[in-house]
Write an enzyme that holds these catalytic residues in place. Structure first.
Site, PDB file in Angstrom:
ATOM      1  N   GLY A  11       0.663  -1.380  -0.131  1.00  0.00           N
ATOM      2  CA  GLY A  11      -0.025   0.001  -0.248  1.00  0.00           C
ATOM      3  C   GLY A  11       0.811   1.253   0.096  1.00  0.00           C
ATOM      4  CG  LEU A  13       4.300   6.901  -2.932  1.00  0.00           C
ATOM      5  CD1 LEU A  13       5.587   7.841  -3.057  1.00  0.00           C
ATOM      6  CD2 LEU A  13       3.356   7.856  -2.904  1.00  0.00           C
ATOM      7  CB  ALA A  14       4.521   1.158  -6.504  1.00  0.00           C
ATOM      8  NE  ARG A 285      20.618   9.669  -2.198  1.00  0.00           N
ATOM      9  CZ  ARG A 285      18.994   9.425  -2.187  1.00  0.00           C
ATOM     10  NH1 ARG A 285      18.616   8.315  -2.206  1.00  0.00           N
ATOM     11  NH2 ARG A 285      18.141  10.467  -1.886  1.00  0.00           N
ATOM     12  CB  SER A 391      13.153   6.320  -4.661  1.00  0.00           C
ATOM     13  OG  SER A 391      12.891   7.358  -3.769  1.00  0.00           O
TER      14      SER A 391
END
EC number: 1.3.5.1
Length: 586
Positions: A11, A13-14, A285, A391
């Site tokens: 549940g 964002l995707a 990063r 992301s």
């Protein structure tokens, strides 16, 4: 043909975006989540979401965003889907804006954009330092509209135990467990979308929520789905070291002018700015992490000899910090007791994100027909290293692609899951009930949490920033030893409801399978690319390794089989990464 339906597992964002897109077309959706959806790990995302809206007049464009993304990922991402994602990004940001996300704005009322790592442009839309929370809540509001309309049913507090595969190895539904009363049930569905996030907890301490075990992705890998590029694990350069977990200090701190430094010869040494003048503190990063690691571990120049350096915001206007970075300043004050407006923060790198995940095609479908994947649990967008704020974009975009493609797949089916014999579903439930009974009756001398701590320590020591083949092999031996000791675990708590210990034990067995994929994938790849760095092979080797790693499960106690697939570099020719100089315009 009976009423068709889709199941979404996860549940965040995707998962929510996939649910919205499927429900939009009139498809019934069952949404499963191990926690209430608003507690999904997307809620922890701080910094922002990338999109080349170009309100700053910097000549930014989706093509520049695309180039930065594949360049930052060391050219390991297939280029067509990345290009499509970057082209969709500005309209995704405007869509979220219309949904009511409280993005920060300029004095003129335009959306504000900050700079993030690996780019020269201001292209990161943000809502303070709680962007993930704002996006998740906005998408959940949209999902609730479809709930009211009767199209979406939420199953919160259910754990995914496996896909139901028919004789043709086609996905026909799932088996899941109600975590309150521990009942195991099957659910029919014509397509399943996995949106279950990353496997950070395999490394013990990380910036991830404790639910990010990778267990669900590991289960479908064990059922025959390929797991791709597992060895590419992002170590975020700036997190607060802690005894229990590592708390993220967003890249947005550097995007808003934060500087990384330590003392050298008694004077402040801004080592990133010195070595990478073009990008300074906003190098990608993997590079920032290796530099901080080198300064602390090899040069022994950490603060007071400890593994920490400073992340300094004390030169910035405190009022501006409260508006733009309030979320992370609050976290730092709460857990460290110091005020970052006045004193530099102390940080060190931490396991953060998995670029690898379930292999998917350009429609987000795995190699199991009817089983899709989106978000961090798929491998498709970030190559060898993810750029900050890509992301949230890839999670939402992945859901936007997976949802409609799952609907299209379902509409093209000749037979529905509802027409399948109930014996298929009963057999899958029986198998999971037997597995659960086996776990509940474990009566040995080992403790799952102790074994997990050992796994985390070995993985963090040997399969993160710097990798050596001899240590990788020893780590794989250790994982096999833990698999043997797993059989001797003792389940002291045999409560029949909400049994956390038994749940974790089951997840841990799945974590061990993925740990081997990550470790052996890293052992095989004799080069340095993105987040995967081997001092014995310090250069990128495109001739041999411009390939996607694809791990295939053989059996519980055998090493995975590895295949390699050429990367599609048809749009931008690979070139050597160099962040000491500005990018030449193409």
């Amino acid at each position: 043909m009976s009423q068709s339906s889709i199941i979404v597992v996860g549940g965040g964002l995707a998962g929510l975006m996939a649910t919205i897109k499927a429900a939009e077309s009139g498809m019934a959706v069952k949404l499963f989540s191990i926690v209430p959806v608003k507690r999904s790990h997307s809620v922890c995302a701080q910094g922002g979401i990338n999109g080349a809206v170009n309100t700053k007049g910097e000549g930014d464009s989706p093509w520049e965003h695309f180039d930065d993304t594949v360049y930052g990922g060391d050219f390991l991402a297939n280029q067509p889907p990345v290009k499509a994602m970057c082209e969709a990004a500005p309209s995704i940001i405007h869509l979220l804006d219309r949904m009511g996300v409280m993005f920060n704005r300029t004095p003129e009322g335009l959306l504000d954009f900050r700079r993030f790592g690996g780019t020269q442009h201001h292209r990161t839309a943000y809502a303070g330092a709680t962007t993930g929370q704002q996006l998740l809540y906005a998408l959940d509001e949209q999902v609730r509209r479809y709930e009211v309309a009767g199209l979406v049913t939420k199953y919160e507090g259910w754990e995914f135990l496996g896909a139901v595969l028919d004789d043709d190895r086609t996905c026909r539904g799932i088996v899941a467990q109600n975590l309150t009363n521990m009942q195991i049930e099957s659910f029919r569905s014509d397509a399943v979308i996995m949106a279950t996030g990353g496997p950070g907890i395999i490394f013990g301490k990380s910036t991830n929520s404790m639910i990010n075990t990778g267990s669900a992705a590991s289960i479908v890998y064990q059922q025959g789905a390929y797991y791709a590029n597992g060895e590419f694990i992002q170590i975020h350069p700036t997190a607060i070291p802690g005894d229990d977990k590592l708390r993220l200090m967003s890249e947005s701190a550097r995007g808003e002018g934060g500087r990384v430094w330590t003392y050298k010869d008694g004077k402040p040494w801004y080592f990133l700015e010195e070595k990478y003048p073009a990008y300074g503190n906003l190098v990608p990063r993997d590079i920032a992490t290796r530099e901080i690691f080198d300064v602390c571990v090899n040069q022994k120049l950490g603060i007071n000899g400890e593994n920490m350096v400073y992340l300094d915001l004390s030169h910035k206007d405190p009022k501006e910090l409260d508006i733009k970075l309030g979320g992370i300043i609050e976290i730092y004050e709460k857990f460290m007791g110091d005020d970052p407006r006045k004193l530099p923060m102390k940080i060190f790198p931490a396991v953060h994100y998995s670029m690898g995940g379930l292999w998917v095609d350009y429609d987000q479908m795995t190699n199991i027909p009817g089983l899709f994947a989106a978000g961090e649990c798929d491998y498709s967008m970030h190559g060898g290293n993810r750029l900050g704020a890509n992301s949230l974009l890839s999670a939402i975009y992945g859901g936007m692609v997976a949802g409609p493609n799952a609907v299209k797949y379902v509409n093209g089916l000749e037979s529905s899951a509802e027409d399948m014999s109930s014996s298929l579903f009963d057999a899958h439930v029986k198998k999971e009930e037997e597995k659960w009974a086996d776990i509940m009756s474990m009566d040995g001398t080992e403790n799952a949490y102790v074994l997990h701590k050992e796994l985390g320590e070995w993985m963090t020591a040997n399969v993160t920033v710097v990798r050596h083949n001899d240590k990788l092999l020893k780590t794989d031996d250790k994982i096999q030893e833990l698999m043997e000791r797993f059989k001797k675990i003792n389940i002291n708590d045999t409560t029949k409801w909400s049994n956390q210990g038994a749940m974790f034990t089951r997840q841990f067995s799945n974590m061990l399978q993925l740990a081997r994929v990550i470790t052996l994938g890293a052992y095989n790849r004799n080069e340095s690319r993105g987040a995967h760095y081997k001092p014995d092979y310090p250069e990128r080797n495109d001739d041999e390794w411009l390939k996607t790693t694809m791990a295939k499960h053989v059996s519980p106690y055998e090493a995975p089989e590895f295949e390699y697939q050429d990367v599609d570099v048809s749009l931008i020719t690979p070139r050597k990464r160099d962040y000491s100089k500005k990018k030449v315009a193409k």
